[in-house]
Scaffold this active site. Structure first.
Site, PDB file in Angstrom:
ATOM      1  CE  LYS A 119      45.678 -67.553  10.986  1.00  0.00           C
ATOM      2  NZ  LYS A 119      46.497 -66.502  11.625  1.00  0.00           N
ATOM      3  CG  HIS A 121      43.417 -61.251   8.894  1.00  0.00           C
ATOM      4  ND1 HIS A 121      43.779 -62.572   8.689  1.00  0.00           N
ATOM      5  CD2 HIS A 121      43.317 -61.109  10.237  1.00  0.00           C
ATOM      6  CE1 HIS A 121      43.885 -63.194   9.841  1.00  0.00           C
ATOM      7  NE2 HIS A 121      43.607 -62.327  10.800  1.00  0.00           N
TER       8      HIS A 121
END
Length: 420
Positions: free
Chosen positions: A136, A313
């Site tokens: 990401k 997460h």
């Protein structure tokens, strides 16, 4: 109107291997800002994109057609229409449900969309489970960069409900942005040039910065070619040097023996070691796998918390008062042996303290702590099974490389022309 989406497989070296086989050294003089959850991350990223003048490079594992995904799409389209070069690299598994109309709008506006390892379903089942583009990264105008574990989806926002994810990313401004920009360009298959031609590959640096100054950042990553163990080795090296404290918050925790041993050894020599794990996982198997290791770690003084407010997460860690890491890599076989991942290492006391306070608040207010003395439950047997499973998974890249979906290739894919 056909939608041209490039199919890129970047876990194999390209024709010009020099553009991909890259090592990055520590860069000093950076400003690093911790971004916790989508509430902090999305406004910063979208603001930078809206102000872009030349280029936006984006890599993400997941992009959903929800309020976050639609806002991102509109921003990218507007940027491309005003002449900004926009490259969006998406994972074929995580973004496999995107509609043709969604991709068409991006392509018609001039956004270069790349899909890593796309594959249609076979009998309603996806076949591209392994070797995911899990990074990401966002780089805007080679001036500001974002990296972490947050995808472009509404489930990273608190108003999503009980399943909203707890996660982290960083914004970086400074010399390290040049490395993230260079890396993102190289991995997207674009030409990477400097004023003096192709950037030379630097000598492989030591994983530990010796400078006492703050603002040090180093980009590390893993692939299935030359950098299979770089992120794992960074964790091991940092833990081996830990003196006072170590905190690891990781969504999927099932590491190999070497990393487990360093965690245990740090606790044995008096380091206060805390692990923050998922108590309400989005994947039940993750919780079961992590708990196979609890007794092994608890008996040597490791403190284990399970975060129970919502799914965890995050993929972050800190050691002592100045070393930290934030990125996309979990500590499980998928991330350590299969996925394409990227983290940054950070040597900065203020950032370390900010991350520590955030994780301490999490552990103190929203976690349950595993008792130090639990009734033994065949921990040696479970640990042995865990090691066998992990090391079988470490060899999975070779096995999955035989599958048609994972043969290295770079070619355009034409999506259907019908409306969706």
């Amino acid at each position: 109107m056909n939608v041209a989406v490039e199919h890129i497989a970047t876990d194999q070296p390209p024709d010009d291997a020099k553009a991909r086989d890259l090592d990055y050294d520590w860069q000093s003089g950076n400003q690093i800002e911790l971004l916790e959850n989508g509430e902090a991350y999305f406004p910063k990223v979208f603001e930078a994109m809206r102000a872009a003048q030349r280029e936006i490079l984006l890599e993400t594992f997941i992009l959903f057609e929800d309020k976050v995904g639609f806002e991102l799409k509109d921003i990218l389209i507007e940027a491309a229409q005003r002449g900004v070069k926009v490259v969006a690299s998406l994972d074929g598994f995580g973004c496999g449900e995107l509609s043709v109309s969604f991709l068409r709008e991006l392509a018609e506006a001039g956004v270069a969309v790349q899909m890593f390892d796309p594959a249609s379903k076979t009998l309603g089942i996806r076949t591209n489970w392994f070797r995911r583009l899990h990074r990401k990264i966002v780089v805007v105008d080679a001036a500001v960069a974002f990296i972490g574990g947050i995808n472009f989806s509404a489930d990273h926002l608190g108003d999503f409900g009980p399943e909203a994810k707890q996660d982290y990313a960083v914004q970086i401004v400074g010399p390290a942005v040049a490395d993230l920009h260079h890396f993102a360009l190289a991995q997207s298959g674009r030409q990477v040039r400097t004023r003096r031609g192709w950037r030379r590959r630097p000598q492989r640096p030591a994983p530990w910065a010796t400078s006492e100054e703050d603002g040090l950042v180093r980009l590390i990553y893993r692939d299935n070619v030359q950098h299979r163990d770089d992120i794992e080795e960074a964790y091991i090296h940092a833990l081996s040097k830990a003196r006072t404290r170590a905190v690891i918050a990781n969504a999927y925790f099932f590491p190999g023996y070497r990393l487990l041993r360093e965690i245990r050894n740090a606790a044995r020599r008096g380091v206060h070691v805390q692990l923050i794990m998922q108590g309400q996982p989005d994947v039940l198997l993750a919780k079961l796998a992590a708990r196979m290791l609890y007794d092994y770690l608890l008996k040597d003084g490791v403190v284990i918390h399970e975060y129970c407010q919502r799914p965890l997460h995050g993929k972050v860690a800190l050691v002592d008062d100045d070393w930290s890491t934030v990125g996309s890599s979990n500590l499980d076989p998928l991330s350590l042996a299969l996925n394409l991942e990227a983290n940054v290492l950070i040597r900065d006391r203020a950032f370390n303290q900010q991350l520590y306070e955030s994780l301490e608040t999490l552990a103190r207010n929203h976690c349950q702590t595993m008792p130090e003395k639990r009734k033994p439950r065949l921990w040696l047997w479970r640990l042995t099974v865990g090691f066998l499973v992990f090391h079988v998974m470490r060899h999975f890249p070779v096995l999955t490389g035989w599958l048609p979906a994972h043969k290295p290739r770079l070619k355009p894919i034409e999506s259907p022309a019908h409306d969706v």
